[in-house]
Structures are given as structure tokens and as C-alpha cells.
Design an enzyme around this catalytic site. Structure first.
Site, PDB file in Angstrom:
ATOM      1  N   SER A 203     -16.399 -31.679 -39.651  1.00 29.80           N
ATOM      2  CA  SER A 203     -17.244 -32.878 -39.584  1.00 29.80           C
ATOM      3  C   SER A 203     -16.903 -33.709 -38.334  1.00 29.80           C
ATOM      4  O   SER A 203     -16.893 -33.158 -37.233  1.00 29.80           O
ATOM      5  CB  SER A 203     -17.083 -33.676 -40.877  1.00 29.80           C
ATOM      6  OG  SER A 203     -18.100 -34.611 -41.000  1.00 29.80           O
ATOM      7  N   ASP A 305     -26.401 -28.675 -45.735  1.00 26.95           N
ATOM      8  CA  ASP A 305     -25.858 -29.765 -44.918  1.00 26.95           C
ATOM      9  C   ASP A 305     -26.973 -30.303 -44.028  1.00 26.95           C
ATOM     10  O   ASP A 305     -27.587 -29.543 -43.276  1.00 26.95           O
ATOM     11  CB  ASP A 305     -24.705 -29.208 -44.070  1.00 26.95           C
ATOM     12  CG  ASP A 305     -24.010 -30.277 -43.242  1.00 26.95           C
ATOM     13  OD1 ASP A 305     -24.461 -31.449 -43.266  1.00 26.95           O
ATOM     14  OD2 ASP A 305     -23.013 -29.940 -42.570  1.00 26.95           O
ATOM     15  N   HIS A 335     -22.073 -30.141 -47.254  1.00 26.34           N
ATOM     16  CA  HIS A 335     -21.140 -30.712 -46.294  1.00 26.34           C
ATOM     17  C   HIS A 335     -19.796 -30.988 -46.979  1.00 26.34           C
ATOM     18  O   HIS A 335     -19.757 -31.711 -47.974  1.00 26.34           O
ATOM     19  CB  HIS A 335     -21.718 -32.005 -45.710  1.00 26.34           C
ATOM     20  CG  HIS A 335     -20.980 -32.484 -44.498  1.00 26.34           C
ATOM     21  ND1 HIS A 335     -21.187 -31.951 -43.249  1.00 26.34           N
ATOM     22  CD2 HIS A 335     -20.021 -33.414 -44.344  1.00 26.34           C
ATOM     23  CE1 HIS A 335     -20.396 -32.546 -42.379  1.00 26.34           C
ATOM     24  NE2 HIS A 335     -19.663 -33.441 -43.016  1.00 26.34           N
TER      25      HIS A 335
END
Ligand SMILES: *[C@@H]1O[C@H](CO)[C@@H](O)[C@H](O)[C@H]1NC(C)=O
Length: 369
Positions: A203, A305, A335
Site C-alpha cells: 500500500s 482493490d 486491499h
């Protein structure tokens, strides 16, 4: 103390309510067949992240600390890995957690091919949440260290909004310089080969790893260290444009468009927008020239995601720039899936990373050492 009890009671009530909700209906934007525990934790995480973020752009750190459980370092091999914390710069509380697997401790050797690769890891959390000692990240780094195996350095960089761009990138790069120049306790150069260094992150940490890699490939001569690979796990990139996946998955269970907008707004400098080069790395404002030494890159993408379109563009941008790049897609992943060892994809990810490292370090046509 009373306040704490009250908060814990409220949390328990919320959990019960959540349990009711998650058991009776599955949100349409979640992968099918998620284990009940994972669904519950995802719902809880969403509530917590949305509660601690204030509308004036600050974060209620005290409330967050109740949920962001920390793990202590352990000098006894715990889970086959020894951990210790190393201070880099106390004036900005820049430190890292070092993970040394038992494999390195028992097979101390001077043969270069038996040395372990080094992975410098950047945790995720929108540049604003979590730390190197947050429990899920400690678990993940331990797992990577034991199963690859590799020596892992997990960087505790400064967080937004207290510290905005480019503090995080500076912290990341300064850790590379520190490792290149410093003799570190517990970091035995007989066991770890810093000429085979990988930058990794998930991320926002994937974004950070990318920008540190750009800097390392361009503006700096290292002594011994060589960055040979970049492992970008669901990296956080963006732009002003709304992509198809951002629109379709805007209310995703683990990450929403409202959250990603908030993260960019708190991280980027006043007056800039999401086309800033930090977010839109192949956009108009991006002047970054990738050095000839920009490392081979593997990008992990999840089908649930909302960031997936930006991640595919990142991969395609690297290919167009003539860089070695690989794209790995997990259609059923949301995610942050790597924080849930009960799913099967985190195991696939570890195996894929191991193959990537082997390809770059041990392939006959690869880099000589
Ligand atoms: C933001 O709001 C919080 C809580 O209402 C307050 O304590 C804090 O001082 C505010 N910060 C700014 C920068 O306005």
C-alpha cells in the site's frame, strides 16, 4: 481508567452489532467466501479508521492506539526469527526493526552464495497509520524473514499528517544510507549480502519503496549496498482522474475512495492535488527519471482493490520505460489481504517473492556476485 472501560464496553457492543451485520449480509464489494473472522476484522478496521480520522485532517492517535496493537522485539528466536530494534535518528524517532531468521544464525558462513538477501520493508497505512512494531506488520515481516528466508529491516518512518511529504521518503532513503555506512549490532555481514538488497512495501509502503528506489537508482553512490529488486504489494498510487476500478469499488470493504482521497490530502503538500508526482508517478507532473540502476520490479494486484487500475498502469509504465517488471494478479484479493494468514493468497505471495528473489540472485544469467 473509567474512560478506558467505557471505550472497551462500546467496542464490545460494536463487535456484537458487527457480527450481526456481517453474518446476515455480505457487502457486494467484498470477495465471496471470506471467512467470518476476516469479514469481522475488516468491518472493525473500517469503523476504527473512519472514527479516528477527524474532519479537520488530524488523527485521534490516543483512540487509535487502543486498536493498533504492538509487538515487542524478541532476542530469543520466536517463530524461527530473532528481532531487535535499531535507532537511526532519535531526533525524529527514525528506527527500524531487524528480523534475522534462524537460518542465518545457524549457517554462519563466508561463502557469498550462502548469504541471505536483505529486504528493506515499508509498512502500509496511507502514510498515516501503523508502525514497524504494529502486530500485523511484525507478523508479516517475521513470516517473510523465516519463509524466504531473508534478513528483513522494517522501517519506522514518520507519519502524516504530523509529518507530510517528503518526510517519509527521506526517512526511507536515510535508512538505506545508514545500513550502507554503519556497523549494526546483530547485523552480521557474514550472513547477509547487502549487494542483494530488495525494497518492499504494501500500500503506502509500496509507494514509498518505489520512490526510495528511484532515489537510490539516481542520486546516490552507495558503498557496498546494491538495490536489485522492488517488491510492490498493492502499492498506493493515484491521480486526479477516476479510474474504472475506483468507481466500481469506491465503497470497497477494506479501502474506500473517501479514504484514499483523505490520505492523499493529508500527505501531499498544501496546494497540490492527486496528480502530484508522489501519487501519479507516470503523470504529467512526474519528472522523475529512473536511473539505469532502477531495480527489477514485481507488482501484486488484487481483483477487489479499488487501486488496481493505478497499479496496472504502474506496471505498464515500467515496461514502457524498458524496466524489468512482473505483474501478479489475485482475482479474489481485497486491499490488505496479506495481513490475514488464514487466506491462501498470502502463501502464494511468499512463494512468488521467493521465486522473484531467486531469479534475480541465483539465475545463471542474472547479476554476478
Ligand atoms: C482538530 O480537531 C481536534 C478535535 O476536535 C482538536 O483537538 C485539534 O486541535 C484540531 N486541530 C486542528 C489543527 O484544527
Amino acid at each position: 481508567m473509567h474512560q478506558r472501560i467505557l471505550i472497551i464496553s462500546i467496542i464490545l457492543l460494536l463487535l456484537l452489532l458487527l457480527f450481526e451485520i456481517t453474518m446476515t449480509k455480505t457487502p457486494p464489494m467484498s470477495p465471496p467466501d471470506l471467512p467470518c473472522k476476516v469479514r469481522l476484522l475488516l468491518s472493525l478496521l473500517t469503523i476504527v479508521i473512519n472514527t479516528v480520522r477527524r474532519s479537520n485532517g488530524t488523527i485521534n492517535r490516543r483512540l487509535m492506539s487502543l486498536f493498533d496493537l504492538k509487538a515487542s522485539p524478541s532476542s530469543k528466536p520466536n517463530n524461527r526469527v530473532k528481532t531487535s530494534d535499531v535507532m537511526v535518528d532519535p531526533t525524529r524517532n527514525l528506527w527500524f526493526r531487524l528480523y534475522v531468521p534462524a537460518a542465518a544464525i545457524t549457517t554462519s558462513t563466508t561463502s557469498p552464495s550462502a548469504k541471505l538477501p536483505l529486504i528493506i520493508y515499508f509498512h502500509g497505512g496511507g502514510f498515516a497509520f501503523f508502525s514497524a512494531n504494529s502486530k500485523p506488520y511484525d507478523d508479516l515481516c517475521k513470516r517473510l524473514s523465516a519463509e524466504l528466508p531473508a534478513v528483513v529491516v522494517s522501517v519506522n518512518y514518520r507519519l502524516a499528517p504530523e509529518h507530510i511529504y517528503p518526510s517519509q521518503y527521506e526517512d526511507g532513503f536515510d535508512v538505506l544510507k545508514f545500513i550502507d555506512q554503519t556497523t549494526i549490532d546483530g547485523f552480521d555481514l557474514n550472513n547477509v549480502d547487502i549487494t542483494r538488497c530488495f525494497l518492499a512495501g504494501d500500500s503506502a509502503g509500496g509507494n514509498l519503496a518505489h520512490h526510495v528506489a528511484v532515489k537510490a537508482s539516481n542520486h546516490h553512490e552507495f558503498g557496498k549496498m546494491r538495490v536489485v529488486g522492488l517488491i510492490a504489494i498493492q502499492p498506493f498510487f493515484g491521480g486526479k482522474e477516476r479510474t474504472e476500478s475506483e468507481t466500481r469499488l469506491s465503497k470497497g470493504s477494506a479501502l474506500s475512495l473517501e479514504q484514499t482521497d483523505w490520505y492523499w490530502k493529508t500527505f501531499l503538500p498544501e496546494g497540490s492535488d492527486r496528480d502530484h508526482a508522489a501519487a501519479n508517478v507516470f503523470g504529467q507532473e512526474s519528472k522523475d527519471v529512473f536511473g539505469v540502476n532502477f531495480p527489477a520490479t514485481i507488482v501484486f494486484v488484487g481483483g477487489f482493490d479499488l487501486l488496481q487500475d493505478w497499479q496496472r498502469r504502474y506496471y505498464e509504465g515500467l515496461k514502457k520505460s524498458g524496466k524489468e517488471a512482473y505483474l501478479i494478479e489475485y482475482p479474489n484479493s481485497f486491499h490488505g489481504f496479506y495481513a490475514f494468514p488464514e487466506l491462501k493468497e498470502p502463501s502464494f505471495l511468499v512463494k512468488e517473492v521467493r521465486d522473484f528473489i531467486d531469479k534475480l540472485c541465483y539465475a545463471p544469467s542474472g547479476i554476478s556476485f
